[in-house]
Write an enzyme that holds these catalytic residues in place. Structure first.
Site, PDB file in Angstrom:
ATOM      1  N   GLU A  34      -7.565   3.298  -5.675  1.00  0.00           N
ATOM      2  CA  GLU A  34      -8.592   2.764  -4.596  1.00  0.00           C
ATOM      3  C   GLU A  34      -9.746   2.636  -5.060  1.00  0.00           C
ATOM      4  O   GLU A  34     -10.405   3.408  -5.893  1.00  0.00           O
ATOM      5  CB  GLU A  34      -8.396   3.631  -3.320  1.00  0.00           C
ATOM      6  CG  GLU A  34      -9.155   3.307  -2.120  1.00  0.00           C
ATOM      7  CD  GLU A  34      -8.632   1.732  -1.659  1.00  0.00           C
ATOM      8  OE1 GLU A  34      -8.235   1.582  -0.494  1.00  0.00           O
ATOM      9  OE2 GLU A  34      -8.877   0.890  -2.493  1.00  0.00           O
TER      10      GLU A  34
ATOM     11  N   ASN B 246      -5.465   8.965   5.889  1.00  0.00           N
ATOM     12  CA  ASN B 246      -5.441   7.870   6.727  1.00  0.00           C
ATOM     13  C   ASN B 246      -5.309   8.456   8.033  1.00  0.00           C
ATOM     14  O   ASN B 246      -6.175   7.959   9.238  1.00  0.00           O
ATOM     15  CB  ASN B 246      -4.174   6.986   6.592  1.00  0.00           C
ATOM     16  CG  ASN B 246      -4.051   6.210   5.128  1.00  0.00           C
ATOM     17  OD1 ASN B 246      -3.361   6.137   4.658  1.00  0.00           O
ATOM     18  ND2 ASN B 246      -5.302   5.638   4.976  1.00  0.00           N
TER      19      ASN B 246
ATOM     20  N   ARG C  50      -0.602   9.777  -3.243  1.00  0.00           N
ATOM     21  CA  ARG C  50       0.054   9.232  -1.983  1.00  0.00           C
ATOM     22  C   ARG C  50       0.864   7.779  -2.543  1.00  0.00           C
ATOM     23  O   ARG C  50       1.790   7.298  -1.810  1.00  0.00           O
ATOM     24  CB  ARG C  50      -1.017   8.715  -0.970  1.00  0.00           C
ATOM     25  CG  ARG C  50      -2.229   7.870  -1.405  1.00  0.00           C
ATOM     26  CD  ARG C  50      -3.302   7.936  -0.401  1.00  0.00           C
ATOM     27  NE  ARG C  50      -4.375   6.993  -0.691  1.00  0.00           N
ATOM     28  CZ  ARG C  50      -5.658   7.393  -1.421  1.00  0.00           C
ATOM     29  NH1 ARG C  50      -5.539   8.456  -1.944  1.00  0.00           N
ATOM     30  NH2 ARG C  50      -6.539   6.579  -1.719  1.00  0.00           N
TER      31      ARG C  50
ATOM     32  N   HIS D 230      -3.419   0.425  -3.324  1.00  0.00           N
ATOM     33  CA  HIS D 230      -4.455   0.705  -1.962  1.00  0.00           C
ATOM     34  C   HIS D 230      -4.985  -0.545  -1.402  1.00  0.00           C
ATOM     35  O   HIS D 230      -4.808  -1.535  -2.067  1.00  0.00           O
ATOM     36  CB  HIS D 230      -5.467   1.736  -2.510  1.00  0.00           C
ATOM     37  CG  HIS D 230      -4.767   2.877  -3.312  1.00  0.00           C
ATOM     38  ND1 HIS D 230      -4.640   3.993  -2.579  1.00  0.00           N
ATOM     39  CD2 HIS D 230      -4.424   3.124  -4.431  1.00  0.00           C
ATOM     40  CE1 HIS D 230      -4.094   4.901  -3.443  1.00  0.00           C
ATOM     41  NE2 HIS D 230      -3.818   4.356  -4.558  1.00  0.00           N
TER      42      HIS D 230
ATOM     43  N   ARG E  71       0.888  -1.225  -0.174  1.00  0.00           N
ATOM     44  CA  ARG E  71      -0.004  -0.172   0.066  1.00  0.00           C
ATOM     45  C   ARG E  71       1.183   1.433   0.033  1.00  0.00           C
ATOM     46  O   ARG E  71       2.043   1.121   0.426  1.00  0.00           O
ATOM     47  CB  ARG E  71      -0.878   0.074   1.207  1.00  0.00           C
ATOM     48  CG  ARG E  71      -2.088  -1.112   1.382  1.00  0.00           C
ATOM     49  CD  ARG E  71      -2.346  -1.070   2.666  1.00  0.00           C
ATOM     50  NE  ARG E  71      -3.164   0.007   3.039  1.00  0.00           N
ATOM     51  CZ  ARG E  71      -3.906   0.226   4.392  1.00  0.00           C
ATOM     52  NH1 ARG E  71      -3.823  -0.763   5.300  1.00  0.00           N
ATOM     53  NH2 ARG E  71      -4.611   1.482   4.390  1.00  0.00           N
ATOM     54  N   HIS E  72       0.327   2.500  -0.278  1.00  0.00           N
ATOM     55  CA  HIS E  72       1.081   3.741  -0.298  1.00  0.00           C
ATOM     56  C   HIS E  72       1.384   3.877   1.341  1.00  0.00           C
ATOM     57  O   HIS E  72       0.828   3.267   2.234  1.00  0.00           O
ATOM     58  CB  HIS E  72       0.242   4.796  -0.511  1.00  0.00           C
ATOM     59  CG  HIS E  72      -1.259   4.642   0.099  1.00  0.00           C
ATOM     60  ND1 HIS E  72      -1.329   5.309   1.283  1.00  0.00           N
ATOM     61  CD2 HIS E  72      -2.423   4.123  -0.215  1.00  0.00           C
ATOM     62  CE1 HIS E  72      -2.556   5.099   1.633  1.00  0.00           C
ATOM     63  NE2 HIS E  72      -3.173   4.205   0.719  1.00  0.00           N
TER      64      HIS E  72
END
Ligand SMILES: O=c1[nH]cnc2c1c(-c1ccccc1)cn2-c1ccc(Br)cc1
Length: 449
Positions: free
Chosen positions: A323, A258, A301, A388, A251-252
């Site tokens: 995402e 977040n 991101r 994502h 994932r980023h």
């Protein structure tokens, strides 16, 4: 018995041979493997089954060897699978083998006629015209589409890798003899089959649909492909390869959204997220993966997470890796959703895979848009995917062969890197978790599924 007629309403063909469906009922498909032992029939069966299930076709492999092995008297009759069991003149052994095939076909008919399955893969040698004729009759009597996949291979290197990788550890030999003896016995088993082997010829049946895969996909002969499933199968077989490689998934790093518990959006990395990006760059400096390609989503991101990787890794930006789109819930927290759209929250909790956000996507939608990514991953060698949570859940479900209903619950923590190395029948998987304080990677390995 498998030869009785089916109860299903079925398609018929118009004068051009195109299917005309009375009420859009799809004809179930039987995919029949053909080939000598150690030609990758089980490899293809398992991999094809995993791909078809992931794309939404209920699919199951029926392996005659497993039916034979579970058949108690088979064990008595032959004390494990020494070569003599497979010699054509061993009458009672031939009976056991034929019975096992018959029971596998009965189960296949039940699976398809009950509507539980859309595709059945019949994994056996099927190396004689007579055996294939029986299967064609069976398909006609049950109104099933029949597609043969014959794997022919005379490359000793490929056969040897199969015999050592897979056969020597097979249940037929477990604990019975040493690896060298098992290998020799197996080579004799192949010789026995060669005596009876009749390669597929289109003259066998005027409506025969098949693909001959030659030397593990170095070349193909395709004949009379019928319908959607068969063309997807051909396309898949022409895109897979056996070359060893690794697929890295991450994932980023942590983003501003977040940190606020907000969904979606296109926010930049936090300071912690940037630390992860730096550590990721260092990881691939040390790991030095040959010709690594980097595939990123088109979110800020994700691009920022990949920014410390070497430019020669040719970072490509795929919209398909973005995402899951939360639609009207983009930018909200789960509490906001619970308060503003309580019914949406309930619907999502009821069926997380099929639930689609208003003006947004479902996991099922994300799987559909990832199909080209999966196909390109099958074609490639070493690739790092920076994407994502929802997207990685879909990709991991494919490689781990997880049921789609479990897909939305696969755990992928932030700041962890997954290394997948596909093997013959499973995936070796290592998860590297970054400790942000120490900058150290915590490593845990597993064999999946
Ligand atoms: O042995 C083999 N002979 C011939 N074709 C083979 C194998 C294996 C194999 C190799 C090692 C272990 C397990 C399976 C895979 N394929 C294969 C077949 C079709 C395609 Br498209 C891609 C690979």
């Amino acid at each position: 018995s498998p030869l009785e007629t089916t109860k299903r309403k079925v398609a018929h063909s118009d004068q051009h041979g195109f299917s005309v469906f009375p009420d859009q009922v799809r004809v179930p498909n039987v995919i029949v493997m053909v080939g000598l032992p150690a030609r990758g029939k089980t490899y293809i069966s398992k991999k094809l089954c995993r791909y078809l299930k992931w794309t939404g076709f209920k699919t199951k492999v029926f392996n005659v060897g497993e039916y034979r092995r579970t058949d108690a008297n088979a064990a008595d009759a032959i004390h494990g699978a020494n070569a003599s069991f497979f010699s054509p003149d061993n009458a009672d052994a031939l009976k056991v083998r034929t019975e096992a095939a018959g029971r596998a076909m009965e189960d296949m008919a039940d699976y398809l006629n009950s509507g539980a399955g859309a595709v059945a893969i019949f994994d056996a040698t099927n190396t004689t015209k007579f055996r294939r004729k029986t299967i064609i009759e069976f398909c006609k009597n049950n109104t099933l589409r029949c597609f043969f996949i014959e794997s022919v291979c005379d490359d000793p290197a490929i056969i040897d890798s199969n015999v050592t990788d897979v056969k020597v550890n097979s249940p037929d030999y477990k604990g019975l003899m040493s690896a060298e003896q098992a290998k020799e016995d197996f080579m004799n088993r192949i010789e026995n089959y060669k005596k009876q082997y009749e390669p597929i010829e289109e003259s066998e049946d005027e409506k025969l649909s098949f693909i001959k895969v030659i030397n593990a996909g170095r070349s193909f002969k395709v004949h009379q492909v019928q319908g959607h499933v068969q063309s997807r199968v051909v396309y898949f077989l022409m895109n897979i390869h056996l070359l060893p490689r690794s697929i890295f998934l991450t994932r980023h790093g942590e983003s501003e959204y977040n940190a606020m518990g907000r969904l979606g959006g296109d926010s930049p990395l936090t300071e912690d997220g940037r630390k992860y990006a730096v550590a990721l760059g260092e990881f691939f400096e040390e790991e030095s993966v040959q010709n690594l390609r980097v595939w990123c989503s088109q979110k800020v991101r994700a691009a920022q997470t990949a920014q410390y990787l070497r430019p020669e890794m040719h970072a490509e930006y795929w919209k398909a890796l973005d995402e899951l789109d939360a639609g009207i819930c983009e930018g909200l927290t789960y509490e906001d959703i619970q308060q503003r759209y309580p019914k949406q929250a309930d619907d999502r909790a009821a069926d997380k895979y099929h639930y689609r956000y208003p003006s947004g996507e479902s996991y099922e939608d994300v799987v559909s848009r990832l199909e080209p990514v999966i196909m390109e991953l099958e074609r490639q060698a070493n690739v790092l995917v920076v994407s994502h949570q929802a997207v990685l859940r879909c990709i991991l479900a494919y490689f781990y062969d997880r049921p789609l209903s479990e897909l939305p619950f696969i755990d992928i923590p932030l700041h962890s890197l997954v290394k997948l190395t596909p093997r013959a029948y499973h995936c070796d998987s290592t998860i590297y978790k970054l400790d942000l304080e120490t900058g150290e990677w915590d490593e845990t390995s597993a064999q999946l599924p």
